[in-house]
Design an enzyme around this catalytic site. Structure first.
Site, short mmCIF file in Angstrom:
data_model
loop_
_atom_site.label_atom_id
_atom_site.label_comp_id
_atom_site.label_asym_id
_atom_site.label_seq_id
_atom_site.Cartn_x
_atom_site.Cartn_y
_atom_site.Cartn_z
N GLY A 298 43.09 36.44 39.65
CA GLY A 298 44.12 36.08 40.61
C GLY A 298 44.32 37.05 41.76
O GLY A 298 45.30 36.95 42.49
N THR A 299 43.37 37.97 41.96
CA THR A 299 43.54 38.95 43.04
C THR A 299 43.54 38.28 44.41
O THR A 299 44.33 38.65 45.28
CB THR A 299 42.43 40.02 43.00
N GLY A 300 42.67 37.29 44.61
CA GLY A 300 42.61 36.62 45.91
C GLY A 300 43.87 35.84 46.21
O GLY A 300 44.39 35.89 47.34
N CYS A 301 44.39 35.14 45.20
CA CYS A 301 45.64 34.40 45.38
C CYS A 301 46.77 35.36 45.72
O CYS A 301 47.59 35.09 46.61
CB CYS A 301 45.99 33.65 44.09
N THR B 137 41.12 41.43 36.89
CA THR B 137 41.30 41.09 38.31
C THR B 137 41.56 39.61 38.53
O THR B 137 41.38 39.09 39.64
CB THR B 137 40.04 41.50 39.11
N LYS C 223 36.97 40.37 52.13
CA LYS C 223 37.34 41.36 51.12
C LYS C 223 36.09 41.96 50.49
O LYS C 223 35.19 41.24 50.08
CB LYS C 223 38.24 40.71 50.07
#
Length: 258
Positions: free
Chosen positions: A206-209, A204, A173
């Protein structure tokens, strides 16, 4: 109804971890299940404590899910201890889990280190090889590839290095890039770029989760990896552009933006 299992840590503030995963799955009209690997004391300003769940109890949770409501996809997030990683690996193999998405959570959005050094080898050599796709951000890809990444060219080189020991799909990402937010999907020498733009939103958490859970939802519905990533990116853009503003630090996304 399709079912997705998240194996991850809990975020008491609701923005990341299993809470973000369950919200994402529900927004996708997916039946969500969870196996908790750790309790965390955290909020939008940082992570203040981590309490790992005993490996045998992690395994017992997986047994209960797999023997009753078998998931169509599995998303794996925070696993901070080697013993927990090895227990998860054993259970995934035992039940022949499918459509495994691994988000190699090592560093939180706020910059806190979440993965112990001695867990890195178990993650890379035992868990990641089981995944259909892994979704590291740039700091995590730097750890996996053992190199610095400042450009899209270096993203490609990092993906190639990771791909030397992992045959699945690698989604690096690009949100940490300075001049763009392009994501790279790499699979056995094949490159696919997903153009992205910087969204003026500092919240942002928790964007990866959220992204990895959305990918798992799409895989559970029967979409291929390319389509699953594309649709998951549309969802994360929606959740960011909603510009929810909660908390005193990097706030959570609006998972109900749809």
């Amino acid at each position: 109804m399709k079912k997705v299992l998240t194996i991850a840590g809990s975020d008491c503030s609701g923005g990341a971890g299993i809470q973000a995963d369950i919200k994402t799955m529900t927004a996708h009209k997916i039946y969500a299940m969870s196996v908790i690997t750790a309790l965390t004391a955290q909020n939008t300003t940082g992570v203040y404590g981590v309490l790992d769940v005993a490996p045998d109890f992690v395994g017992q949770q997986i047994d209960c899910v797999m023997t009753d409501i078998f998931p169509d996809a599995v998303k794996i997030g925070m696993v901070s201890a080697p013993s927990i990683i090895l227990k998860i690996v054993d259970k995934l193999k035992e039940y022949q889990a499918q459509n495994i998405v691994v988000d190699p959570v090592m560093i939180s959005t706020s910059g806190s280190r979440l993965l112990s050094d001695d867990a890195m080898e178990a993650l890379m050599t035992q868990l990641i090889p089981l995944a259909l796709i892994i979704t590291p951000n740039i700091p995590e890809a730097e750890c996996l590839a053992d190199m610095k990444i400042h450009s899209k060219e270096e993203m490609v080189r990092a993906a190639q290095k990771i791909g030397e020991s992992y045959s699945g799909h690698i989604l690096i990402k690009g949100g940490h890039l300075k001049d763009s937010a392009d994501d790279l999907l790499y699979h056995q020498g094949e490159l696919t770029w997903f153009p992205g733009r910087k969204i003026a939103n500092e919240n942002t958490h928790g964007t990866g989760c959220t992204l990895s859970s959305a990918i798992a939802c799409n895989l559970a519905e029967g979409y291929g990896v390319l389509e699953s990533v594309h649709m998951a990116k549309d969802y994360i853009i929606c959740a960011l552009e909603a510009k929810l503003n909660l908390g005193q630090g990097s706030g959570p996304l609006n998972h109900c933006c749809w």
